[in-house]
Design an enzyme around this catalytic site. Structure first.
Site, PDB file in Angstrom:
ATOM      1  N   ASP A  88      -2.213  -8.519  -2.628  1.00  0.00           N
ATOM      2  CA  ASP A  88      -2.724  -8.025  -3.854  1.00  0.00           C
ATOM      3  C   ASP A  88      -1.715  -8.108  -5.071  1.00  0.00           C
ATOM      4  O   ASP A  88      -1.999  -7.812  -6.233  1.00  0.00           O
ATOM      5  CB  ASP A  88      -3.082  -6.550  -3.576  1.00  0.00           C
ATOM      6  CG  ASP A  88      -4.447  -6.043  -4.576  1.00  0.00           C
ATOM      7  OD1 ASP A  88      -5.284  -6.931  -4.597  1.00  0.00           O
ATOM      8  OD2 ASP A  88      -4.407  -4.905  -5.107  1.00  0.00           O
ATOM      9  N   ASP A 134      -8.372   6.590   1.523  1.00  0.00           N
ATOM     10  CA  ASP A 134      -8.742   6.856   3.060  1.00  0.00           C
ATOM     11  C   ASP A 134      -9.601   8.213   3.385  1.00  0.00           C
ATOM     12  O   ASP A 134     -10.316   8.175   4.264  1.00  0.00           O
ATOM     13  CB  ASP A 134      -7.449   6.688   4.044  1.00  0.00           C
ATOM     14  CG  ASP A 134      -6.460   7.866   3.077  1.00  0.00           C
ATOM     15  OD1 ASP A 134      -6.716   8.457   2.345  1.00  0.00           O
ATOM     16  OD2 ASP A 134      -5.380   7.542   3.745  1.00  0.00           O
TER      17      ASP A 134
END
Length: 855
Positions: A155, A543
């Site tokens: 990224d 998450d």
């Protein structure tokens, strides 16, 4: 001989029908007393608050009221944390049964394919050598080669990561066959070669020693090449990086670059040194442009979902951080024992493995291992609806990530007339069957039948997906699918295949073009990505949100703890990095608390169980505990400075037995019975969780340290973001060590997170000194009332002791900046207290008659 063959066949068939795993409940001798103590503790809490509320301290009403409010909050927090641990279980897997069922001799393996996601951002803070070791452990996993594909998400669009991955793919051609030939563990070379064990033990292959030495030389040369790349990357050229063909590196501008995909290994014809096929290795860097919201890690993971669906489309996904290598080569098989179990596997959305760490000192000063959470809390959740997703070491069902509901368990058929002859149904059939169908009903039935055919056509697309137009379905269905998943027909078609698969007749070039499209920065616009599909947006702790949404859809998760840890990783071991890590987690919880996905009000009427909801509520509420915790840790110093206390005092002599018993019964933290119940609960939890007393105590200490620093700052930053729109960027935690195994443990890094705990330490130490001095000056009788206040203050100081050790640094002396803060804060607090003193009555001093005649 023939009889023995038949018996062997019968045994194999019987094992093929047996479950692939089983639950192992905690023995009743441990769990029954545990539940009883929880109930008793609830009763004791009721009696405790009954006494506390009905016995105010009139001469220190402010202190008393503040302490009671804090204690009520702590009690509610304990309930939210305790009751999700009501049904703890462990699990056992049977890898031999998995092989018997899905790997028949002489036939291709029927194990499901797995796409592995490895995510990285900054190669300077996440060293490429660590990422390379993680990738090598994935490529060498004990699983059919054609069933594994590894996708590395960069990224940060760093050329350093790209070049390091190119070197890794070349080294993998030698490393993978070596691992599989000698069945070594672990299969990350850095950690394999640094093991302090006798590598000749149980190794009978004559060529092992020779090949191991050669492989170690190859790895040392590989490290030299990687380190050379890192050294070169320290100084960026003015014109940016240039690739080997002379063209500029597309990712020179990190915030403005096209999408990049490079297939290093797999179907390109690259094989290992023995001529065998290797797992697929793909480099992915999604497109980034100014003006677009990229959603950090969650956006990168969603891009990987789409890329992998176009290129390999495995029905299961493994997500690991770049610093979490596969420590157990059979980890994927362990997960498949749950996912591919024909009896219970259909409702499992993910299998979560515990996080284990290397490079932590044996004292684990800052509770980096977090074993109380992983070995106690997560086992409790596994007995309800499953553990929460913790961001790494998790195997997903791709179908569940697409936002589909869990399959509904079919009810057994009731007593119908199917068992009777047909002629009997004419006279004893139900009235519904006799009821005449109107033309409207016939039309409706015909329409439903047509829709059902279309749905079945979509669900029964063959693995080849020859028709990339996603079969012929109605325009409404097509619009809904595109609104949900985006405008890629290939990707939308892949979402309808629960068992995975890609078109056989599609060329790799066409699939790569489609893969580039699905990682464009505008692909997710006006879709449900990040809302209902994939990793959920809205928090830096994506998450928790992602797992929460799956549980709300009725899925359950599984907690798997193999005897050999499945994954191991690196953890920040110095105080500052650890506090910043906890800050990021707490900030994510605060963001979820203020979002529409807050478990306090979201997801009712779905598939989320109540005790599971308690756990999710606790996971987003715990940063708020920092306020009462800070206040409660300040009360001891106030009590010592003012001579007041939070419980009423009785006029007993200091040396009397009644006074001692009373003081023990009214200690500031809890009454004696409550204190005993707390200790008993912890002891039994340690027994069924397999947690040592050291780990449990370190967890308690860091709960106070983190609550007084990171949780409080996270709450403040979260409120700024919600009320003022001020965004805070989190920093990636450094994953590499410097010069020694524990060199970073003693490295002091100043951060504002250290201010609140430092202040608490100073005022409580000052309070102890003032209280003891006052008792010495006032005589023997003043020592009795001082007992409770000193206990209260020492409780705070002992919990902050690891923090104090962290402040001292490597030279065991206070850094200058801490010394300045200490003097400044002590002076300010002392002067303010003398000037304000809010807990003392304003009626004037009480003058006592000394008995002397001054005339």
């Amino acid at each position: 001989m023939l009889l023995i063959s038949f018996v062997g066949i019968f045994v194999r068939m019987d094992e093929g029908r047996q479950p692939l795993s089983r639950k192992l409940p905690v023995p009743s001798s441990k769990i029954s007393p545990y539940r009883l103590i929880i109930i008793l503790r609830l009763v004791i809490l009721g009696l405790f608050f009954h006494y506390r509320i009905l016995h105010p301290v009139n001469d220190a009403y402010g202190l008393w009221l503040t302490s009671v409010i804090c204690e009520i909050w702590f009690a509610v927090s304990w309930i939210l944390d305790q009751f999700p641990k009501w049904y703890p279980i462990t699990r056992e897997t049977y890898l031999d049964r998995l092989s018997i069922r899905y790997e028949k001799e002489g036939k291709p393996s029927e194990l499901a394919s797995v796409d592995v996601f490895v995510s990285t951002v900054d190669p300077m803070k996440e060293p490429p050598l660590i990422t390379a070791n993680t990738v090598l452990s994935v490529l060498a996993v004990d699983y059919p080669v054609e069933k594994v594909a590894c996708y590395v998400s960069d990224d940060g669009a760093a050329m350093l990561t790209f070049e390091a991955l190119s070197e890794t793919s070349e080294f993998a051609r030698k490393w993978v066959p070596f691992c599989k030939k000698f069945s070594i563990e672990p299969r990350a070379p850095e950690w394999y070669f640094c093991q302090k064990i006798d590598y000749l033990k149980n190794k009978v292959h004559p060529s092992f020693v020779r090949e191991r030495r050669a492989m170690k030389r190859e790895y040392e040369e590989f490290k030299v090449r990687i380190n050379a790349l890192v050294a070169t990357a320290q100084k960026v050229p003015e014109d940016g990086w240039t690739m080997q063909d002379g063209t500029p590196w597309p990712g020179n501008n990190v915030r403005d670059h096209p999408g990049m995909i490079q297939v290093f290994l797999g179907h390109s014809g690259v094989r290992d040194v023995d001529g065998n096929e290797l797992p697929r290795l793909v480099y992915v860097s999604r497109e980034k442009r100014p003006g677009f919201e990229h959603h950090k890690k969650a956006g990168a993971m969603n891009a990987l979902i789409r890329v992998s669906a176009v290129l390999s489309n495995a029905p299961y996904l493994l997500n690991v951080d770049c610093d979490h290598y596969i420590n157990n080569s059979k980890a994927l098989r362990e997960a498949m024992c749950f996912m591919m179990d024909p009896q219970s596997g259909k409702k499992v959305c993910y299998v979560q493995f515990p996080q284990r760490f290397d490079g932590i000192d044996r004292h684990d000063r800052y509770s980096n291992r977090n074993v109380v959470f992983f070995d106690i809390n997560m086992k409790g959740l596994d007995g309800i609806q499953g553990p929460i997703y913790v961001g790494t070491g998790c195997v997903f069902r791709r179908h569940a990530l697409y936002g589909y509901d869990a399959p509904v368990k079919k009810k057994p058929p009731g007593k119908t007339c199917n068992c009777w002859p047909r002629w009997c149904c004419l006279c004893c059939g139900s009235r519904k069957n006799k009821k005449a169908k109107t033309p409207k009903d016939k039309k409706k039935k015909s329409k439903n039948k047509e829709t059902s055919k279309q749905i079945h056509a979509l669900e029964n697309i063959e693995e080849g997906m020859e028709e990339l137009a996603i079969v012929k379905y109605t325009g409404i269905s097509q619009m809904k699918l595109e609104k949900k998943f985006g405008q890629s027909p290939v990707f939308v078609a892949s979402t309808l295949l629960e068992n995975g698969g890609v078109p056989h007749d599609a060329s790799p070039a066409s699939l790569l073009r489609e893969a580039i499209q699905v990682i464009s920065c505008g692909y997710e616009d006006k879709t449900e990505w990040g809302k209902e599909v994939g990793w959920i947006y809205g928090s830096v702790t994506e998450d928790i949100l992602t797992g929460f949404k799956m549980h709300c859809h009725g899925w359950r998760s599984v907690y798997c703890i193999p005897k050999r840890p499945a994954f191991k990783g690196s953890a920040p071991i110095n105080l500052s990095d650890r506090l910043h890590q906890v800050l990021r987690w707490a900030l994510g919880s605060v963001e979820i608390f203020f979002s529409r996905h807050c478990p306090i009000w979201y997801g009712y009427g779905g598939g989320l169980k109540w005790l599971e909801r308690f756990s999710y509520i606790n996971s987003v509420v715990y940063p708020w505990t920092s306020i009462p915790l800070l206040v409660y840790c300040t009360l001891p110093a106030i009590c010592l400075l003012t001579g007041k206390f939070i419980v009423p005092e009785m006029n007993f002599p200091a040396n009397s037995a009644c006074f001692t018993v009373y003081r023990l019964a009214t200690m500031p933290v809890s009454s004696s019975s409550l204190f005993i119940s707390i200790a008993a609960t912890g002891i039994i939890e340690m027994q069924w969780g397999g947690v040592g007393i050291d780990d449990w105590w370190r967890n308690e200490q860091f709960w106070v340290i983190g609550g007084a620093s990171s949780h409080f700052f996270a709450l403040f930053q979260g409120l700024l973001k919600v009320l003022a729109g001020v965004n805070t960027n989190f920093t990636v935690t450094s994953k590499g060590a410097d010069d020694g195994q524990f060199s970073e443990l003693y490295l002091f890094k100043w951060t504002s997170l250290l201010i609140p705990p430092t202040t608490l330490l100073i005022i409580n130490i000052v309070g102890v000194i003032v209280g003891v001095s006052d008792a010495i000056n006032n005589g023997y009788d003043s020592w009795g009332p001082l007992f409770g206040r000193l206990f209260f203050a020492l409780w705070v100081i002992i919990h902050l002791y690891p923090f104090l050790k962290g402040l001292l640094g490597k030279q065991d002396r206070m850094p200058t900046i801490i010394l300045v803060w200490s003097i400044l804060l002590a002076s300010i607090l002392t002067l303010l207290w003398v000037r304000i003193n809010p807990f003392v009555n304003r009626d004037g001093p009480v003058l006592e008659v000394c008995g002397l005649n001054c005339d």
